[in-house]
Design a protein around this motif. Structure first.
Motif, PDB file in Angstrom:
ATOM      1  N   ALA A 189      34.174  49.005  28.536  1.00 51.27           N
ATOM      2  CA  ALA A 189      33.414  50.096  27.563  1.00 51.27           C
ATOM      3  C   ALA A 189      32.044  50.165  27.567  1.00 51.27           C
ATOM      4  CB  ALA A 189      33.356  49.113  25.656  1.00 51.27           C
ATOM      5  N   SER A 190      31.039  49.442  28.398  1.00 48.20           N
ATOM      6  CA  SER A 190      29.530  49.548  28.542  1.00 48.20           C
ATOM      7  C   SER A 190      29.187  50.534  29.377  1.00 48.20           C
ATOM      8  CB  SER A 190      29.179  47.871  28.794  1.00 48.20           C
ATOM      9  OG  SER A 190      29.376  47.539  29.410  1.00 48.20           O
ATOM     10  N   CYS A 191      29.652  50.587  30.816  1.00 47.34           N
ATOM     11  CA  CYS A 191      29.957  51.432  32.337  1.00 47.34           C
ATOM     12  C   CYS A 191      30.877  52.349  32.686  1.00 47.34           C
ATOM     13  CB  CYS A 191      29.393  50.297  32.797  1.00 47.34           C
ATOM     14  SG  CYS A 191      30.384  49.582  34.032  1.00 47.34           S
ATOM     15  N   GLY A 192      31.949  51.969  32.213  1.00 45.07           N
ATOM     16  CA  GLY A 192      32.957  52.762  32.180  1.00 45.07           C
ATOM     17  C   GLY A 192      33.543  52.630  33.274  1.00 45.07           C
ATOM     18  N   MET A 193      33.623  50.652  34.359  1.00 44.85           N
ATOM     19  CA  MET A 193      34.438  50.471  35.432  1.00 44.85           C
ATOM     20  C   MET A 193      35.451  48.820  34.947  1.00 44.85           C
ATOM     21  SD  MET A 193      31.459  50.919  37.645  1.00 44.85           S
ATOM     22  CE  MET A 193      32.008  50.085  39.308  1.00 44.85           C
ATOM     23  N   THR A 194      35.062  48.812  35.335  1.00 41.52           N
ATOM     24  CA  THR A 194      36.467  47.505  35.425  1.00 41.52           C
ATOM     25  C   THR A 194      35.913  46.676  36.423  1.00 41.52           C
ATOM     26  OG1 THR A 194      37.810  47.812  37.524  1.00 41.52           O
ATOM     27  CG2 THR A 194      38.695  48.828  35.714  1.00 41.52           C
ATOM     28  N   ALA A 195      36.039  44.869  35.544  1.00 37.80           N
ATOM     29  CA  ALA A 195      34.799  44.302  35.755  1.00 37.80           C
ATOM     30  C   ALA A 195      35.465  43.663  37.820  1.00 37.80           C
ATOM     31  CB  ALA A 195      35.217  42.938  35.616  1.00 37.80           C
ATOM     32  N   ALA A 196      36.958  44.060  37.850  1.00 36.28           N
ATOM     33  CA  ALA A 196      36.599  44.246  39.607  1.00 36.28           C
ATOM     34  C   ALA A 196      36.225  45.419  39.746  1.00 36.28           C
ATOM     35  CB  ALA A 196      38.842  44.179  39.679  1.00 36.28           C
ATOM     36  N   ALA A 197      36.406  46.407  39.635  1.00 34.11           N
ATOM     37  CA  ALA A 197      36.456  47.203  40.568  1.00 34.11           C
ATOM     38  C   ALA A 197      34.370  47.032  40.731  1.00 34.11           C
ATOM     39  CB  ALA A 197      36.169  48.755  39.378  1.00 34.11           C
ATOM     40  N   MET A 198      33.550  46.519  39.679  1.00 35.03           N
ATOM     41  CA  MET A 198      32.091  46.037  40.042  1.00 35.03           C
ATOM     42  C   MET A 198      31.652  45.109  40.971  1.00 35.03           C
ATOM     43  SD  MET A 198      31.006  45.790  35.902  1.00 35.03           S
ATOM     44  CE  MET A 198      29.274  45.535  36.329  1.00 35.03           C
ATOM     45  N   ILE A 199      33.075  44.431  41.178  1.00 32.50           N
ATOM     46  CA  ILE A 199      33.089  43.977  42.679  1.00 32.50           C
ATOM     47  C   ILE A 199      33.034  44.203  43.675  1.00 32.50           C
ATOM     48  CG2 ILE A 199      33.886  41.426  42.818  1.00 32.50           C
ATOM     49  CD1 ILE A 199      35.001  40.277  40.510  1.00 32.50           C
ATOM     50  N   PRO A 255      35.538  60.842  54.068  1.00 29.39           N
ATOM     51  CA  PRO A 255      36.078  62.280  53.637  1.00 29.39           C
ATOM     52  C   PRO A 255      35.642  62.058  52.407  1.00 29.39           C
ATOM     53  CG  PRO A 255      37.550  60.883  54.142  1.00 29.39           C
ATOM     54  CD  PRO A 255      36.643  60.687  54.591  1.00 29.39           C
ATOM     55  N   VAL A 256      35.673  61.070  51.963  1.00 22.15           N
ATOM     56  CA  VAL A 256      35.733  61.095  49.525  1.00 22.15           C
ATOM     57  C   VAL A 256      34.553  60.662  49.557  1.00 22.15           C
ATOM     58  CG1 VAL A 256      37.751  60.700  49.416  1.00 22.15           C
ATOM     59  CG2 VAL A 256      36.079  58.885  50.176  1.00 22.15           C
ATOM     60  N   ARG A 257      33.729  60.940  48.012  1.00 21.62           N
ATOM     61  CA  ARG A 257      32.524  60.060  48.156  1.00 21.62           C
ATOM     62  C   ARG A 257      32.770  58.939  47.274  1.00 21.62           C
ATOM     63  NH1 ARG A 257      29.649  62.420  42.794  1.00 21.62           N
ATOM     64  NH2 ARG A 257      28.190  61.687  43.588  1.00 21.62           N
ATOM     65  N   PRO A 258      31.721  57.596  48.068  1.00 27.97           N
ATOM     66  CA  PRO A 258      31.591  57.033  48.332  1.00 27.97           C
ATOM     67  C   PRO A 258      31.623  56.240  47.183  1.00 27.97           C
ATOM     68  CG  PRO A 258      29.702  56.979  49.464  1.00 27.97           C
ATOM     69  CD  PRO A 258      30.661  58.460  49.096  1.00 27.97           C
ATOM     70  N   GLY A 259      32.464  54.801  46.436  1.00 31.14           N
ATOM     71  CA  GLY A 259      33.003  54.451  45.249  1.00 31.14           C
ATOM     72  C   GLY A 259      33.895  53.625  45.137  1.00 31.14           C
ATOM     73  N   VAL A 260      33.660  53.041  43.696  1.00 29.45           N
ATOM     74  CA  VAL A 260      35.117  52.131  43.611  1.00 29.45           C
ATOM     75  C   VAL A 260      35.101  52.074  42.047  1.00 29.45           C
ATOM     76  CG1 VAL A 260      36.727  49.938  43.551  1.00 29.45           C
ATOM     77  CG2 VAL A 260      34.512  50.946  45.364  1.00 29.45           C
ATOM     78  N   ARG A 261      35.496  53.307  41.515  1.00 23.07           N
ATOM     79  CA  ARG A 261      34.572  53.546  40.195  1.00 23.07           C
ATOM     80  C   ARG A 261      36.669  53.519  39.013  1.00 23.07           C
ATOM     81  NH1 ARG A 261      29.607  54.767  38.812  1.00 23.07           N
ATOM     82  NH2 ARG A 261      28.394  53.302  40.946  1.00 23.07           N
ATOM     83  N   GLY A 262      36.601  52.933  38.206  1.00 26.13           N
ATOM     84  CA  GLY A 262      37.525  53.163  37.939  1.00 26.13           C
ATOM     85  C   GLY A 262      38.156  52.119  36.638  1.00 26.13           C
TER      86      GLY A 262
END
Length: 262
Positions: A189-199, A255-262
Motif C-alpha cells: 500500500a505504501s510503496c507498491g512492493m511486497t515486503a519480500a521484494a523489498m528484501i 537484458p532487463v531493467r534491474p529491479g525486484v518490483r512486485g
C-alpha cells in the motif's frame, strides 16, 4: 569522504533504482523531467524543481525518466543536515536559483586544482544544509505519521540493518510485532512492493556493488548476504538481471531493467 556533486545522468541506473541505504547524506535536485522515489517505504512522485533529501542510513530508491536532468549531492554523515527525509517542491524562483548556484559551485571546485578544495566543498555542503532547513521551515507541515507509515519506517530500518542475514518476511514481521500478511499488505500500500521484494532488492543492490570489487569471490559475496550456497545466489542474480554474477562482473549489460518490483 568529501562532499561531492554528480550529474544524475552519469550514475549507474541500478545504483539508484534499487532499494539501498548509504553511509552518506544524499540530496537529489531534479531540474527537468519526472521520476519516482521510495524513501523509508513511502513512494512519491518527483517533478521539476523537486529537492529530495535522504539522511545517511535511510532506505531509498530513485527511478527517473530518460529525459530527466538533475544533480546528486553526497555529503559525509557528520555534515549537519536534517535528521529526517525531506521532499520539497520548490516553486520560488530565487530558492531554485540559490540551490542550483551552490551545487554548480561545488562542481566547479571538483574540476579545478585549487588549494583547500575539500574545505570549499564542505563549506558549500553546509550552505546547502542551511538552504534545506530554511525551505523546510517555510513549507507546510506534512501532518502526523500514520500507523502504516510508522510500521514501514521501522521495517526499512530493520531491513537496512539485517539484509545480510537470511531472514525472511516472517522473521522481520515477528520482530516488529505484526503478522507477515500485515507487513506485506502495508508495504504494497505504501510503496507498491511486497515486503519480500523489498528484501530481495536490497540484497540485489549490495550484490551488484560487491561484484564490482574483483577481489571478492562470488562464494564470499553469497555467504555475506545470507545465501546458503553459491548456486542459489547465482539463480537469484540471474532471475533479477538475466545474467550470472560472473557476467555482471565482466560488465555485461543486463537484458532487463534491474529491479525486484512486485
Amino acid at each position: 569522504m568529501t562532499a561531492r556533486v554528480s550529474s544524475l545522468g552519469r550514475l549507474p541506473e541500478w545504483d539508484y533504482r534499487l532499494l539501498h541505504d548509504r553511509r552518506d547524506h544524499t540530496l537529489i535536485w531534479l531540474t527537468r523531467g519526472q521520476g519516482r522515489a521510495i524513501v523509508d517505504g513511502l513512494r512519491s512522485g518527483l517533478g521539476a524543481h523537486n529537492a529530495l533529501f535522504i539522511p545517511a542510513g535511510r532506505l531509498f530508491s530513485l527511478d527517473i525518466g530518460a529525459q530527466a536532468l538533475g544533480l546528486a549531492l553526497h555529503a559525509p554523515a557528520d555534515t549537519p543536515f536534517p535528521d529526517r527525509p525531506l521532499h520539497l517542491r520548490i516553486r520560488d524562483g530565487f530558492a531554485q536559483a540559490e540551490l542550483t548556484a551552490h551545487l554548480d559551485a561545488m562542481q566547479r571546485e571538483q574540476t579545478q586544482a585549487r588549494a583547500m578544495v575539500d574545505d570549499a566543498l564542505e563549506a558549500h555542503a553546509r550552505l546547502v544544509a542551511v538552504w534545506l532547513y530554511r525551505q523546510h521551515a517555510a513549507a507546510a507541515d506534512g501532518g502526523r505519521e500514520t500507523a502504516a507509515l510508522h510500521l514501514m519506517r521501522l521495517f526499512c530500518g530493520a531491513l537496512g540493518a539485517g539484509f545480510r542475514s537470511d531472514r525472511g518476511v516472517a522473521a522481520y514481521a515477528a520482530a516488529l510485532g505484526v503478522s507477515a500478511t500485515h507487513l506485506t499488505r502495508s508495504a504494497r500500500a505504501s510503496c507498491g512492493m511486497t515486503a519480500a521484494a523489498m528484501i530481495a532488492e536490497r540484497k540485489l543492490h549490495e550484490a551488484r556493488r560487491q561484484l564490482a570489487a574483483p577481489e571478492l569471490s562470488v562464494k564470499r559475496i553469497a555467504e555475506g548476504l545470507g545465501f546458503h550456497s553459491a548456486p542459489y545466489f547465482t539463480r537469484f542474480i540471474r532471475s533479477h538481471t538475466g545474467l550470472s554474477p560472473t557476467e555482471l562482473r565482466r560488465g555485461n549489460r543486463p537484458p532487463v531493467r534491474p529491479g525486484v518490483r512486485g
